[in-house]
Design a protein around this motif. Sequence first.
Motif, PDB file in Angstrom:
ATOM      1  N   UNK A  74       5.590   5.206  -1.768  1.00 26.79           N
ATOM      2  CA  UNK A  74       5.445   6.118  -0.653  1.00 26.79           C
ATOM      3  C   UNK A  74       6.204   7.565  -1.193  1.00 26.79           C
ATOM      4  N   UNK A  75       5.499   8.488  -1.209  1.00 24.84           N
ATOM      5  CA  UNK A  75       5.779   9.918  -1.770  1.00 24.84           C
ATOM      6  C   UNK A  75       5.812  10.699  -0.422  1.00 24.84           C
ATOM      7  N   UNK A  91      -8.068   2.156  -9.886  1.00 23.51           N
ATOM      8  CA  UNK A  91      -6.767   1.568 -10.405  1.00 23.51           C
ATOM      9  C   UNK A  91      -5.539   1.906  -9.535  1.00 23.51           C
ATOM     10  N   UNK A  92      -4.520   0.777  -9.605  1.00 23.05           N
ATOM     11  CA  UNK A  92      -3.301   0.940  -8.916  1.00 23.05           C
ATOM     12  C   UNK A  92      -3.735   0.609  -7.411  1.00 23.05           C
ATOM     13  N   UNK A  93      -2.462   0.897  -6.666  1.00 25.82           N
ATOM     14  CA  UNK A  93      -2.765   0.508  -5.102  1.00 25.82           C
ATOM     15  C   UNK A  93      -3.378   1.608  -4.327  1.00 25.82           C
ATOM     16  N   UNK A  94      -3.879   0.954  -3.137  1.00 28.42           N
ATOM     17  CA  UNK A  94      -4.687   1.954  -2.227  1.00 28.42           C
ATOM     18  C   UNK A  94      -3.567   2.941  -1.701  1.00 28.42           C
ATOM     19  N   UNK A 130      -0.253  10.412 -10.332  1.00 26.59           N
ATOM     20  CA  UNK A 130      -1.084   9.365 -10.952  1.00 26.59           C
ATOM     21  C   UNK A 130      -0.011   8.169 -11.107  1.00 26.59           C
ATOM     22  N   UNK A 131       1.156   8.348 -11.715  1.00 22.12           N
ATOM     23  CA  UNK A 131       1.821   7.138 -11.830  1.00 22.12           C
ATOM     24  C   UNK A 131       2.279   6.467 -10.532  1.00 22.12           C
ATOM     25  N   UNK A 132       2.807   7.573  -9.669  1.00 22.01           N
ATOM     26  CA  UNK A 132       3.386   7.087  -8.442  1.00 22.01           C
ATOM     27  C   UNK A 132       2.433   6.323  -7.710  1.00 22.01           C
ATOM     28  N   UNK A 134       0.911  -1.225   0.051  1.00 21.95           N
ATOM     29  CA  UNK A 134       0.083  -0.050  -0.054  1.00 21.95           C
ATOM     30  C   UNK A 134       0.950   1.269  -0.121  1.00 21.95           C
ATOM     31  N   UNK A 135       0.633   2.130  -0.946  1.00 15.82           N
ATOM     32  CA  UNK A 135       1.380   3.442  -1.047  1.00 15.82           C
ATOM     33  C   UNK A 135       0.830   4.605  -0.055  1.00 15.82           C
ATOM     34  N   UNK A 136       1.541   5.653   0.004  1.00 19.04           N
ATOM     35  CA  UNK A 136       1.091   6.724   0.731  1.00 19.04           C
ATOM     36  C   UNK A 136       1.449   8.096   0.054  1.00 19.04           C
ATOM     37  N   UNK A 137       1.255   9.105   0.538  1.00 13.81           N
ATOM     38  CA  UNK A 137       1.383  10.338   0.332  1.00 13.81           C
ATOM     39  C   UNK A 137       1.769  11.044   1.401  1.00 13.81           C
TER      40      UNK A 137
END
Length: 407
Positions: free
Chosen positions: A207-208, A243-246, A199-201, A23-26
């Motif tokens: 993790x941004x 679309x993509x990861x949460x 969007x891509x990240x 799972x990604x994060x900003x």
Amino acid sequence: SPRMGKDQAAINLVVESKRKFGIGSVVLDVIDERKGHRGMGDAIRDHLPPEDVVDIDTGNFDYAVYFGLQGLSKSIGNMRIAAGRIASEIVNFLIADKDMDNYRTREYLRELAKATFGDIYAMKRFLTDAKYREYLLTELKKLGLSSTLLIDYHNMTGKQVGKQDQIAAPILVRLNELLSDEYLKPMFCQTPNMKFSFEQLMKEGKVVIIRIPNVKVSELATKTLMHWLTLVIFSTKMLMNGEGKPTWLILNEPHQYLTSGFEHLAKRLLVEGPKKHIAPVFIIHNLKQLQSISSGFVDILMSSSLSWHIFKNTNINVYKTLKEYLEPTFTPEVAMSGTKAFHYIASWLDNAGEYQEPFMMKAADMVERRYETLDNSFLTQRHIRMYGRPVKDILEELEGYQKMEGL
């Protein structure tokens, strides 16, 4: 209360989510504390593999990243519809609630935003430079996006110039709040640069980290950038349609940047975000910090079906405010006593949207005690150059425009 582990809980959430579930994060880090790994940005960066992290330091004043809305065009696929969507977001961003009844300003601002696809500096150039107007209107005609309103504005001559000034003035006031700030100017005034793509990240589950040096820049600049970044992230994620990861969106100490515009956006994020796999995490000391700015935002927090993590606090009223989430398992007094030993109380929603019984939770150790600490500081230096442009070049470009325009 301060230093009771809230930031560490968020760090753990981001690191564990990525390591165990992809799972990604900003992380919008307005605190940007860099004293060892108590600071959120450094702790997250140095406890994940470097390929999982993108670290943008907006406090590096020699480079600036362009955080634009132009990427929405690609997601929508139709330029005309994309222009309309971008324009709606720009109007909400620039027009305060008290100005909602100024129909003419909103109408021109919307058409301007459509014509420029949300390019803030291009909007100013259109209002102030006849040659640029002529060029842009020609390009819009080729694209089938002509605007009668903007054509009429361009053709005003003689006595109509005074009317032209009246139309432009309130819009220019709002634009110049961004374009005259030396911190924001290079971000908003550079030629749209698509190197950096939320969007891509987010698709890749990165993790941004976006570092915002609130102690070095003005309060207005911090509030403006936090509002803008949240708008771009939220709009982008909504159009990704799952679309993509949460994605977790970490918003630390929102009382430092809450405005009426950001409040409106945060309400949308709370209500609509989880459906599109973006969930905000608000980290606060006391609800009264927000209440003094906006009681409406506190009301929406209390009614938005949130999961709560309640840490040690020296003010019994904090627990009393959250009484309905604590009882019958904990009274406010028992909860206050129970959180004294670096524990917190979790009040979680289940899949049906019902609150489970709250329970006492011992916080995990700090990440450096559980994982190898890497030295990923090179990412902070590398990514601002990789995704940004030299500010010197941006300002020289702007000076060239201004000479041509006679400003």
